[in-house]
Design a protein around this motif. Structure first.
Motif, mmCIF file in Angstrom:
data_model
loop_
_atom_site.group_PDB
_atom_site.id
_atom_site.type_symbol
_atom_site.label_atom_id
_atom_site.label_comp_id
_atom_site.label_asym_id
_atom_site.label_seq_id
_atom_site.Cartn_x
_atom_site.Cartn_y
_atom_site.Cartn_z
ATOM 1 N N ASP A 143 11.606 10.834 -5.569
ATOM 2 C CA ASP A 143 11.627 12.264 -5.260
ATOM 3 C C ASP A 143 11.521 13.096 -6.534
ATOM 4 O O ASP A 143 10.819 14.106 -6.579
ATOM 5 N N ASP A 182 10.427 15.841 -0.968
ATOM 6 C CA ASP A 182 11.467 15.968 0.061
ATOM 7 C C ASP A 182 11.547 14.716 0.932
ATOM 8 O O ASP A 182 12.636 14.288 1.332
ATOM 9 N N LYS A 183 10.395 14.115 1.217
ATOM 10 C CA LYS A 183 10.406 12.883 2.018
ATOM 11 C C LYS A 183 11.007 11.720 1.238
ATOM 12 O O LYS A 183 11.761 10.905 1.780
ATOM 13 N N SER A 215 13.254 11.823 -0.897
ATOM 14 C CA SER A 215 14.706 11.957 -1.099
ATOM 15 C C SER A 215 15.500 11.154 -0.070
ATOM 16 O O SER A 215 16.710 10.981 -0.221
ATOM 17 N N LEU A 216 14.805 10.667 0.975
ATOM 18 C CA LEU A 216 15.488 9.883 2.013
ATOM 19 C C LEU A 216 15.589 8.398 1.671
ATOM 20 O O LEU A 216 16.273 7.653 2.373
ATOM 21 N N TRP A 226 22.129 5.634 -1.687
ATOM 22 C CA TRP A 226 21.271 5.958 -0.552
ATOM 23 C C TRP A 226 21.989 6.984 0.310
ATOM 24 O O TRP A 226 23.047 6.700 0.877
ATOM 25 N N LYS A 227 21.391 8.151 0.385
ATOM 26 C CA LYS A 227 21.979 9.200 1.206
ATOM 27 C C LYS A 227 21.536 8.975 2.649
ATOM 28 O O LYS A 227 20.400 9.279 3.031
ATOM 29 N N SER A 258 22.938 13.598 6.005
ATOM 30 C CA SER A 258 23.495 14.851 5.450
ATOM 31 C C SER A 258 23.304 15.964 6.469
ATOM 32 O O SER A 258 22.783 17.032 6.165
ATOM 33 N N ASP A 280 18.177 17.733 5.385
ATOM 34 C CA ASP A 280 16.971 17.131 4.808
ATOM 35 C C ASP A 280 15.769 17.263 5.726
ATOM 36 O O ASP A 280 14.651 17.539 5.270
ATOM 37 N N TRP A 281 15.982 17.070 7.011
ATOM 38 C CA TRP A 281 14.866 17.138 7.951
ATOM 39 C C TRP A 281 14.300 18.555 8.026
ATOM 40 O O TRP A 281 13.078 18.749 8.074
#
Length: 439
Positions: free
Chosen positions: A129, A284-285, A287-288, A321-322, A325, A329-330
């Motif tokens: 990310d 942003d993707k 970050s998952l 690993w988040k 949240s 995020d979505w």
């Protein structure tokens, strides 16, 4: 008594001198090249665009931290009577003795202190990310650079427009000065004819009305020169109040390049903005998914401040690993996707608008070329008509209103000719702006 009057007169003249000096207007000659160079150096809007580009570039360089280690230095003093922490202090200070295991001392350690000097290091290893975030920052920096270039091209067009407006104002002044001279001569002649009973008083009054109108229009032309000069001065970052004299400028249509939409700086700016939005969406993707970072610290512990008798280190690698949240995020991903679609729409709109503006301006230029020929013909016809009408008037075969009407037509035709020439020059300058041609 006479001496007193002379003294008063001298004082009055001295008081009027500053007002006369203040009323004087500084006149400066300036070429188009000088005006453009001055505007590029001193124009405030272009300075702001330059600052925006430099800010974006610094932010882009700051995004390189995704590959760089982060190092911190700290020094802390701890004080406690907590049994667990007190024993931990002694372990870190490497000063544990057999007596420290006495239950009574363990349960009631009393006042304890620990002074810690520490160096902390964090090294990013795998953060997709952050990598895409850095790419987005670079794209945004490129967008600001292209926007600055487009701002400079627009400033170039504005300077040309202001320069042409000054040129037009001087041309109008010449036309009206000639018309005023003719009006003054006609009034003189009409007064002579009225005295000899050749015309009526109404005819003389009409001649004076025409003279007054020419005087008013001439004064307006002088004001227009100052207004246009102030506008050019504003673009160059100068204070108002200077009257500029300009060269005769005629732009060449043949030097204008055909429109290549993809080569325009504003289109390039939106393309860079689209790349920035795309990379932001990818960031942003990403970050998952998990992140991997290394960390470590090296520290000194001592019971007294600023002594470093006991040292130790601590290092490791963290995989984080988040998982969840909320829906933050979505929603962030959806917002980035919408931003990307918005940039696509803006890019398509800019390209379409560029094509429409280019074709429209080309047609306007064709029309203006025809209008220039017509305006030149109208002036020649008006001049010939005035010559004939003046001769007829001197023979008593024409009336005063007829002659004034022809004089008005000549003045209007001259002003229209200068306006058409101005519009044609301005249209060529606008075409240069639309096509990013440095004409």
């Amino acid at each position: 008594m006479r001496k007193t009057k002379n003294i008063r007169l001298q004082i009055l003249l001295l008081l009027l001198i500053p007002l006369t000096v203040k009323a004087q207007i500084d006149e400066v000659h300036i070429s188009l090249t000088q005006a453009i160079d001055s505007a590029i150096l001193h124009n405030e809007s272009l300075k702001q665009a330059t600052y925006s580009a430099r800010i974006a570039k610094e932010n882009s360089r700051g995004a390189d931290a995704v590959f760089m280690p982060q190092v911190g230095l700290s020094y802390t003093g701890y004080f406690t009577n907590n049994p667990l922490n007190a024993f931990g202090f002694k372990l870190q200070q490497q000063s544990v003795e057999a007596t420290d295991f006495d239950p009574a001392r363990l349960n009631n350690p009393g006042f304890n202190k620990d002074f810690v000097g520490q160096i902390e290091v964090t090294q990013p290893i795998f953060n997709l990310d952050a990598i895409y975030q850095r790419s987005a920052a670079r794209n945004y920096s490129q967008m600001q650079e292209w926007s600055k270039r487009r701002q400079e091209e627009f400033l170039l067009f504005q300077v040309k427009k202001a320069y042409l407006e000054i040129q037009l104002s001087y041309k109008n002044k010449e036309v009206l000065a000639s018309a005023l001279k003719t009006a003054d001569a006609f009034v003189t002649r009409a007064e002579d004819m009225y005295e000899h009973g050749l015309i009526q008083k109404a005819d003389l009054l009409e001649a004076k009305v025409f003279q007054n109108k020419m005087q008013t229009d001439y004064q307006t032309a002088l004001s227009n020169i100052m207004n246009a000069s102030d506008q050019l001065g504003f673009l160059m970052g100068k204070k108002p109040g200077l009257m500029y004299h300009v060269d005769a400028v005629q732009f060449d249509e043949a030097r204008i390049q055909p429109l290549s939409v993809n080569l325009r700086s504003d289109v390039a700016a939106y393309e860079a903005g689209l790349s920035a939005a795309t990379n932001q969406l990818r960031s942003d993707k990403m970050s998952l998914i998990p992140r991997i970072n290394a960390f470590g610290n090296y520290q000194f512990n001592d019971v007294k401040p600023f002594r470093f008798n006991s040292d130790s280190y601590f290092a490791g690698i963290r995989l984080s690993w988040k998982i969840f949240s909320g829906t933050q995020d979505w929603h962030k991903i959806k917002a980035s996707k919408l931003e990307q679609q918005k940039m696509i729409s803006r890019l398509n709109e800019t390209k379409s608008q560029a094509e429409v503006e280019y074709q429209k301006t080309r047609r306007q230029l064709t029309d203006l070329t025809f209008e220039v020929e017509q305006a030149e013909s109208m002036v020649k016809q008006a001049e010939e008509a005035l010559f004939i009408q003046t001769d007829r008037y001197s023979q008593g075969l024409s009336t005063t209103p007829d002659l004034l009407r022809i004089q008005t037509q000549l003045a209007q035709s001259g002003l229209m000719r200068e306006m058409v020439h101005f519009k044609k020059n301005l249209t060529i300058a606008y075409l240069a702006f639309l096509t990013s041609t440095n004409e």
